[in-house]
Design an enzyme around this catalytic site. Structure first.
Site, PDB file in Angstrom:
ATOM      1  N   ARG A 279      51.398  44.785  42.072  1.00  0.00           N
ATOM      2  CA  ARG A 279      50.037  45.343  42.170  1.00  0.00           C
ATOM      3  C   ARG A 279      49.966  46.680  42.877  1.00  0.00           C
ATOM      4  O   ARG A 279      49.102  47.501  42.570  1.00  0.00           O
ATOM      5  CB  ARG A 279      49.115  44.341  42.839  1.00  0.00           C
ATOM      6  CG  ARG A 279      49.160  44.358  44.340  1.00  0.00           C
ATOM      7  CD  ARG A 279      48.251  43.343  44.959  1.00  0.00           C
ATOM      8  NE  ARG A 279      48.752  42.006  44.813  1.00  0.00           N
ATOM      9  CZ  ARG A 279      47.995  40.960  44.449  1.00  0.00           C
ATOM     10  NH1 ARG A 279      46.721  41.101  44.227  1.00  0.00           N
ATOM     11  NH2 ARG A 279      48.528  39.766  44.351  1.00  0.00           N
ATOM     12  N   ARG A 315      40.108  37.509  38.425  1.00  0.00           N
ATOM     13  CA  ARG A 315      40.344  37.538  39.880  1.00  0.00           C
ATOM     14  C   ARG A 315      39.081  37.258  40.708  1.00  0.00           C
ATOM     15  O   ARG A 315      39.126  36.470  41.656  1.00  0.00           O
ATOM     16  CB  ARG A 315      40.967  38.864  40.324  1.00  0.00           C
ATOM     17  CG  ARG A 315      42.352  39.132  39.717  1.00  0.00           C
ATOM     18  CD  ARG A 315      43.075  40.290  40.392  1.00  0.00           C
ATOM     19  NE  ARG A 315      43.654  39.890  41.657  1.00  0.00           N
ATOM     20  CZ  ARG A 315      43.211  40.247  42.832  1.00  0.00           C
ATOM     21  NH1 ARG A 315      42.171  41.041  42.926  1.00  0.00           N
ATOM     22  NH2 ARG A 315      43.793  39.824  43.919  1.00  0.00           N
ATOM     23  N   CYS A 358      30.220  30.757  29.846  1.00  0.00           N
ATOM     24  CA  CYS A 358      29.395  29.617  30.237  1.00  0.00           C
ATOM     25  C   CYS A 358      30.028  28.877  31.410  1.00  0.00           C
ATOM     26  O   CYS A 358      30.540  27.760  31.261  1.00  0.00           O
ATOM     27  CB  CYS A 358      29.202  28.675  29.056  1.00  0.00           C
ATOM     28  SG  CYS A 358      28.406  29.520  27.696  1.00  0.00           S
ATOM     29  N   GLU A 359      30.055  29.507  32.536  1.00  0.00           N
ATOM     30  CA  GLU A 359      30.580  28.942  33.788  1.00  0.00           C
ATOM     31  C   GLU A 359      29.774  29.582  34.914  1.00  0.00           C
ATOM     32  O   GLU A 359      29.627  30.816  34.933  1.00  0.00           O
ATOM     33  CB  GLU A 359      32.051  29.353  34.012  1.00  0.00           C
ATOM     34  CG  GLU A 359      33.030  28.798  33.047  1.00  0.00           C
ATOM     35  CD  GLU A 359      33.657  27.473  33.471  1.00  0.00           C
ATOM     36  OE1 GLU A 359      33.499  27.070  34.644  1.00  0.00           O
ATOM     37  OE2 GLU A 359      34.295  26.867  32.612  1.00  0.00           O
TER      38      GLU A 359
HETATM   39  N1  LLP Z   1      57.855  38.766  43.269  1.00  0.00           N
HETATM   40  C1  LLP Z   1      57.557  37.464  43.178  1.00  0.00           C
HETATM   41  C2  LLP Z   1      58.623  36.465  43.324  1.00  0.00           C
HETATM   42  C3  LLP Z   1      56.229  37.059  42.974  1.00  0.00           C
HETATM   43  O1  LLP Z   1      55.947  35.765  42.899  1.00  0.00           O
HETATM   44  C4  LLP Z   1      55.220  38.036  42.841  1.00  0.00           C
HETATM   45  C5  LLP Z   1      53.832  37.646  42.600  1.00  0.00           C
HETATM   46  C6  LLP Z   1      55.577  39.394  42.937  1.00  0.00           C
HETATM   47  C7  LLP Z   1      56.912  39.728  43.147  1.00  0.00           C
HETATM   48  C8  LLP Z   1      54.600  40.507  42.791  1.00  0.00           C
HETATM   49  O2  LLP Z   1      53.548  40.449  43.718  1.00  0.00           O
HETATM   50  P1  LLP Z   1      52.595  41.732  43.879  1.00  0.00           P
HETATM   51  O3  LLP Z   1      53.450  42.849  44.380  1.00  0.00           O
HETATM   52  O4  LLP Z   1      52.033  42.062  42.526  1.00  0.00           O
HETATM   53  O5  LLP Z   1      51.550  41.322  44.814  1.00  0.00           O
HETATM   54  N2  LLP Z   1      47.311  36.479  40.371  1.00  0.00           N
HETATM   55  C9  LLP Z   1      47.323  36.790  41.796  1.00  0.00           C
HETATM   56  C10 LLP Z   1      48.675  37.225  42.268  1.00  0.00           C
HETATM   57  C11 LLP Z   1      49.775  36.226  42.045  1.00  0.00           C
HETATM   58  C12 LLP Z   1      51.091  36.779  42.500  1.00  0.00           C
HETATM   59  C13 LLP Z   1      52.195  35.925  42.077  1.00  0.00           C
HETATM   60  N3  LLP Z   1      53.477  36.441  42.444  1.00  0.00           N
HETATM   61  C14 LLP Z   1      46.286  37.866  42.064  1.00  0.00           C
HETATM   62  O6  LLP Z   1      45.612  38.310  41.131  1.00  0.00           O
HETATM   63  O7  LLP Z   1      46.092  38.272  43.213  1.00  0.00           O
END
Ligand code: LLP
Length: 433
Positions: A279, A315, A358-359
């Site tokens: 992200r 989100r 519809c939630e």
């Molecule tokens: N590496 C591993 C092993 C991970 O599980 C994740 C994210 C990342 C890297 C990358 O994380 P980032 O740098 O993007 O924060 N759907 C949720 C986030 C779930 C993250 C899962 N793992 C949201 O929208 O906040």
């Protein structure tokens, strides 16, 4: 810093006017800025340059192959967590030697695919997974490097509850205190060379401190394993670095100031560092554009019902996540400054921004102060480049949005809008089995 700015009251992505773009391509629409993506990767890499890390972009955050390709062309590798993500990374041209493959529940087919693709590291999360991978490697006669994902039990990474992963009791990895026994048992496997450690402590993490704690534990474990005669040549510290959702994300340099000195001796001794940012690279490189359908009042509240909802971007509904929202076209004195919820702009009104699903949880924001809205107006949901499109669904049988990549004034559709036929295409054939 990103390249979504109001100029003369009109929102631009780089040099593309987003109202004009939506008039041509329709809404809802995900729009990404190529310049923002490449600058983010460059600055992130520069901040950690003394460690010469392998930066493996977390494909799950934004998996369109053109986005992955853009980052790969600028030196990024890929962190993949499924066979599908590996397929995307390879399709985008990421060299296998820059791919790390993780995932808590890999199937035998996925392990087969990962091993035969000759990726850099297979990140293993349990004893039975190691044994299955070893058996498959033996069948394929392929040797591979394996990192053990450990759960470093960082007490308070201050992540939202649903994205916390680094505490004891998480389903990911093995408890760090079990790692020496794991290495003792599997450290001499003839096919899999168990020489790496991996940790991901959650996301988003708005402070370097939890990393300091986790890395301290990884280094301590590395020293302990060395005493047992087991060498660790690679430390993968995961992702989770914050995005600029509301202006409170620390600069990459402030993470680096604390992380680099900790890991520098490991690198000086020939060790490799892997990082898995998702992200922090992509969230602010993308927005979701949605059009106001109706403005209505009810129960003392004012609703703006828009044409995207939790099916396009889940989100806010799933995590109560905050995303800055502002109209794309406003009077010049109503341009926002920064992404905070409180804007010093005249004549604002409070709106609940509701989607069409519809939630009752289908809201992008509640009580958000915005310039007066009317039917037909375009709203921009900022910081949507990560976990926006990748978590979208067809719930309520609403086709998923299109994706556009901007390069200067040039806009290109990198994923076409789904159609009603797409909704039923996989159901047309009935196959007796
Ligand atoms: N590496 C591993 C092993 C991970 O599980 C994740 C994210 C990342 C890297 C990358 O994380 P980032 O740098 O993007 O924060 N759907 C949720 C986030 C779930 C993250 C899962 N793992 C949201 O929208 O906040």
């Amino acid at each position: 810093m990103d390249h979504f700015q109001h100029r003369g009251g009109q929102l631009y992505c780089e040099d593309a006017n987003l109202d004009e773009l939506c008039a041509r391509v329709g809404t809802p629409l995900y729009v990404y800025s190529k310049r923002t993506l490449s600058e983010h990767l460059q600055r992130f890499t520069e901040a950690f340059a003394p460690l010469r890390p392998l930066v493996c972009f977390a494909v799950k955050s934004c998996s369109n192959i053109h986005i992955v390709k853009e980052l790969a062309s600028r030196g990024a590798g890929a962190d993949v967590v499924s066979g599908g993500e590996l397929y995307r990374a390879l399709a985008a041209g990421v060299p296998p030697e820059r791919i790390v493959a993780a995932g808590v529940g890999k199937t035998a087919e996925e392990l087969h695919y990962i091993l035969s693709s000759k990726v850099a590291w297979l990140n293993v999360e349990s004893e039975p997974e190691f044994e299955l991978a070893s058996q498959i490697a033996a069948e394929l006669k392929i040797k591979a490097k394996v990192a053990l994902r450990v759960n470093p039990d960082v007490a308070d990474a201050k992540t939202p509850q649903k994205t916390t992963t680094g505490k004891k009791g998480s389903k990911f990895g093995v408890d760090i205190d079990r790692a020496p026994a794991f290495f003792a048992r599997y450290g001499k496997d003839p096919w899999l060379s168990l020489t790496g450690l991996h940790a991901h402590i959650g996301s988003p993490i708005f402070s370097p401190d939890p990393y300091v704690v986790a890395i301290g534990k990884l280094l301590q474990l590395t020293a302990q394993l060395r005493e047992q005669g087991l060498g660790v040549t690679s430390l993968d510290i995961g992702g989770g670095f914050a995005a600029n959702y509301d202006g409170t994300a620390p600069a990459w340099s402030s993470y680096a100031e604390k992380i680099v000195p900790l890991l520098a001796p490991f690198v000086a001794a020939g060790g490799q560092i892997i990082m898995e940012p998702g992200r922090t690279l992509t969230a602010n490189a993308g927005v979701l554009l949605t059009r106001v359908q109706f403005v209505k009042q009810g129960g003392g509240r004012q609703f703006a019902v828009v044409d995207a909802g939790m099916s396009q971007h889940m989100r806010p509904a799933l995590y109560d996540a905050y995303h800055f929202i502002w109209p794309t076209a406003v009077a010049p004195d109503q341009a926002p400054s920064g992404y905070g919820a409180e804007q010093n702009v005249p004549n604002l009104q409070a709106y609940d921004i509701a989607g069409p699903i519809c939630e009752s949880s289908d809201f992008f924001a509640r009580d958000r102060k915005l310039p007066p809205l009317q039917r037909g107006q375009l709203l921009c949901v900022y910081s949507s480049g990560a976990y926006g499109m990748t978590m979208a669904s067809q719930y309520n049988s609403i086709p998923r949005a299109a994706e556009v990549l901007i390069d200067g004034a040039q806009a290109s559709v990198i994923r076409r809008r789904e159609t009603y036929e797409d909704l039923v295409a996989h159901e047309r054939d009935v196959t007796p089995v």
